[in-house]
Design an enzyme around this catalytic site. Structure first.
Site, PDB file in Angstrom:
ATOM      1  N   HIS A 233      72.149  68.715  67.287  1.00  0.00           N
ATOM      2  CA  HIS A 233      71.365  67.796  66.477  1.00  0.00           C
ATOM      3  C   HIS A 233      72.247  66.668  65.953  1.00  0.00           C
ATOM      4  O   HIS A 233      73.482  66.749  65.974  1.00  0.00           O
ATOM      5  CB  HIS A 233      70.705  68.544  65.326  1.00  0.00           C
ATOM      6  CG  HIS A 233      69.574  69.426  65.761  1.00  0.00           C
ATOM      7  ND1 HIS A 233      68.696  70.005  64.862  1.00  0.00           N
ATOM      8  CD2 HIS A 233      69.162  69.819  67.000  1.00  0.00           C
ATOM      9  CE1 HIS A 233      67.793  70.718  65.522  1.00  0.00           C
ATOM     10  NE2 HIS A 233      68.070  70.635  66.816  1.00  0.00           N
TER      11      HIS A 233
ATOM     12  N   GLU B 131      72.955  65.585  62.988  1.00  0.00           N
ATOM     13  CA  GLU B 131      73.847  65.922  61.888  1.00  0.00           C
ATOM     14  C   GLU B 131      75.115  66.615  62.400  1.00  0.00           C
ATOM     15  O   GLU B 131      76.236  66.303  61.966  1.00  0.00           O
ATOM     16  CB  GLU B 131      73.147  66.849  60.884  1.00  0.00           C
ATOM     17  CG  GLU B 131      71.895  66.239  60.268  1.00  0.00           C
ATOM     18  CD  GLU B 131      70.624  66.632  61.001  1.00  0.00           C
ATOM     19  OE1 GLU B 131      69.638  66.949  60.327  1.00  0.00           O
ATOM     20  OE2 GLU B 131      70.625  66.615  62.257  1.00  0.00           O
TER      21      GLU B 131
ATOM     22  N   SER C  56      45.431  42.774  92.344  1.00  0.00           N
ATOM     23  CA  SER C  56      45.931  42.884  90.969  1.00  0.00           C
ATOM     24  C   SER C  56      47.440  42.746  90.867  1.00  0.00           C
ATOM     25  O   SER C  56      47.995  42.867  89.772  1.00  0.00           O
ATOM     26  CB  SER C  56      45.508  44.232  90.377  1.00  0.00           C
ATOM     27  OG  SER C  56      46.030  45.301  91.143  1.00  0.00           O
TER      28      SER C  56
ATOM     29  N   TRP D 227      50.629  40.276  91.230  1.00  0.00           N
ATOM     30  CA  TRP D 227      50.832  40.803  89.891  1.00  0.00           C
ATOM     31  C   TRP D 227      50.124  39.889  88.923  1.00  0.00           C
ATOM     32  O   TRP D 227      50.214  38.657  89.052  1.00  0.00           O
ATOM     33  CB  TRP D 227      52.320  40.901  89.554  1.00  0.00           C
ATOM     34  CG  TRP D 227      53.087  41.835  90.447  1.00  0.00           C
ATOM     35  CD1 TRP D 227      53.852  41.505  91.504  1.00  0.00           C
ATOM     36  CD2 TRP D 227      53.162  43.259  90.323  1.00  0.00           C
ATOM     37  NE1 TRP D 227      54.405  42.624  92.059  1.00  0.00           N
ATOM     38  CE2 TRP D 227      53.987  43.719  91.347  1.00  0.00           C
ATOM     39  CE3 TRP D 227      52.602  44.164  89.448  1.00  0.00           C
ATOM     40  CZ2 TRP D 227      54.266  45.057  91.509  1.00  0.00           C
ATOM     41  CZ3 TRP D 227      52.876  45.491  89.613  1.00  0.00           C
ATOM     42  CH2 TRP D 227      53.709  45.931  90.628  1.00  0.00           C
TER      43      TRP D 227
ATOM     44  N   THR E 298      42.743  53.982  90.169  1.00  0.00           N
ATOM     45  CA  THR E 298      43.997  53.221  90.249  1.00  0.00           C
ATOM     46  C   THR E 298      44.884  53.757  91.365  1.00  0.00           C
ATOM     47  O   THR E 298      45.525  52.985  92.099  1.00  0.00           O
ATOM     48  CB  THR E 298      44.736  53.284  88.901  1.00  0.00           C
ATOM     49  OG1 THR E 298      43.953  52.629  87.904  1.00  0.00           O
ATOM     50  CG2 THR E 298      46.103  52.620  88.985  1.00  0.00           C
TER      51      THR E 298
ATOM     52  N   GLY F 249      43.313  52.960  85.038  1.00  0.00           N
ATOM     53  CA  GLY F 249      42.759  51.617  85.033  1.00  0.00           C
ATOM     54  C   GLY F 249      41.734  51.453  83.911  1.00  0.00           C
ATOM     55  O   GLY F 249      41.780  52.124  82.876  1.00  0.00           O
TER      56      GLY F 249
END
Length: 374
Positions: free
Chosen positions: A55, A57, A173, A175, A201, A303
């Site tokens: 972690h 600490e 689509s 770009w 999509t 999409g």
């Protein structure tokens, strides 16, 4: 800032926040820590790099060594007081000789037994909580949502024209937005545990949904497809390149078992969530299944139908809209979001305190999404 905190305290906590921003230990929260010695010098810096690793600490205290004696530890999240894959941070703090701990925000996890702050106080350590609390809380917002609701934190990304379209009348689509905006999307992919798209999509664009920016090398967020009838082609790049990152296909209980077997044989995981009355995947049920697999933050990329489903379920927490200075026309198909929508502009979901930036020629507006009647 509270009177009990000095400008030096704030400076040290901002450094801890910067350290936490390099932390991607999902499904654990991102945390940063700074150790300042008795002379006010920073002698240790740490962040929680990966789940199961030390972690923040512990990392900062190890770097400080004996210089931590009598010093101050600044940490963005309350130190843990329980044994997990690593020892409790309160134990490391006690052994280090730190005399004061400044905490950004308390641990919101209701399942953790015992507060780290209370434990340290019982051992004679001065503990002060609440320095830059809002900033520190923002760091763990996805994790807090995951812990408190049992659902992933959902970010919705839209790339659209000035007239709200994501494709031309022919369906093209690529770009809509420029390279700078697409680079930002790579960052959004990298900092999430999963990237989700709808089956339409996949069929239309055959995406990879991988992180290709070398600045984020090594990040392999899971790729999630919402596919109520298991229509995903076995020769799609997601299926044939499953070794690049795990692929999870969320479907309904009614989906064909033979199609499921073929996808499993190809290396995909098929998840059956509840279905809606229309026979589609129930979005909230799907999120619970994904959360059960350790997905804390999920980016919905496309999409229009999946975006609409997520908004209709009121389960989008953050919106990223990339607006290109182009017009695709009223017959462009489809619109950015396919859903019934609000009755009035006053009841429309909106970005709270929106932030705007220019990315090349495109505008990026983003922030937490709220629903006015909540």
């Amino acid at each position: 800032m509270s009177k009990r905190f000095s400008p030096a305290d704030e400076k040290a906590m901002r450094a801890a926040i910067s350290a936490a921003e390099r932390s991607l230990p999902s499904p654990n929260p991102p945390v940063g820590a700074i150790v300042v010695d008795v002379n006010g010098k920073t002698v240790g810096v740490g962040h929680h790099k990966v789940a199961g690793g030390p972690h923040a600490e512990a990392v900062a205290l190890e770097a400080a060594g004996e210089a931590a004696q009598g010093g101050t530890l600044y940490v963005t999240l309350e130190p843990c007081n329980h044994q997990g894959r690593t020892p409790p941070c309160t134990l490391a703090i006690q052994k280090s000789g730190i005399s004061r701990v400044v905490v950004g925000c308390r641990d919101p996890n209701p399942h953790v037994d015992g507060g780290g702050a209370d434990r340290l106080r019982s051992q004679g350590v001065i503990v002060e909580v609440g320095l830059l609390e809002s900033d520190c809380g923002a760091l763990i917002e996805p994790w807090s949502t995951f812990i408190l609701t049992g659902l992933p934190f959902v970010s919705l990304k839209l790339a659209l024209s000035l007239d709200g379209r994501i494709a031309t009348r022919t369906g093209a689509s690529r770009w809509v937005t420029g390279p700078e905006a697409r680079g930002k999307v790579q960052e959004l992919r990298a900092i999430n545990d999963a990237i989700a798209v709808g089956i339409n999509t996949v069929i239309a664009d055959d995406p990879r949904l991988t992180v290709r920016d070398p600045d984020w090398a090594g990040r392999r967020p899971r790729r999630v497809v919402f596919d109520s009838s298991l229509r995903i082609p076995l020769d799609s790049r997601l299926v044939t390149e499953v070794e690049h990152a795990p692929v999870l296909i969320v479907t309904t209980p009614e989906a064909n078992t033979e199609l499921e077997s073929a996808l499993v044989d190809a290396g995909c995981e098929v998840i059956r969530a509840d279905s809606t009355a229309e026979g589609r995947v129930d979005f909230e049920s799907a999120l619970r299944e994904l959360a059960g697999r350790g997905i804390v933050g999920m980016l919905v990329e496309g999409g229009a139908e999946l975006a609409g489903t997520a908004l209709a379920a009121r389960l989008v927490h953050r919106l990223h809209a990339f607006v290109a200075p182009i017009l695709l026309g009223p017959r462009g198909r489809p619109g950015a979001v396919d859903w019934a929508g609000p009755d009035t502009p006053q009841t429309a979901p909106r970005i709270l305190d929106p932030k705007w930036e220019l990315l090349g020629a495109d505008a990026h507006v983003y922030g937490p999404l709220v629903f006015p009647d909540e």
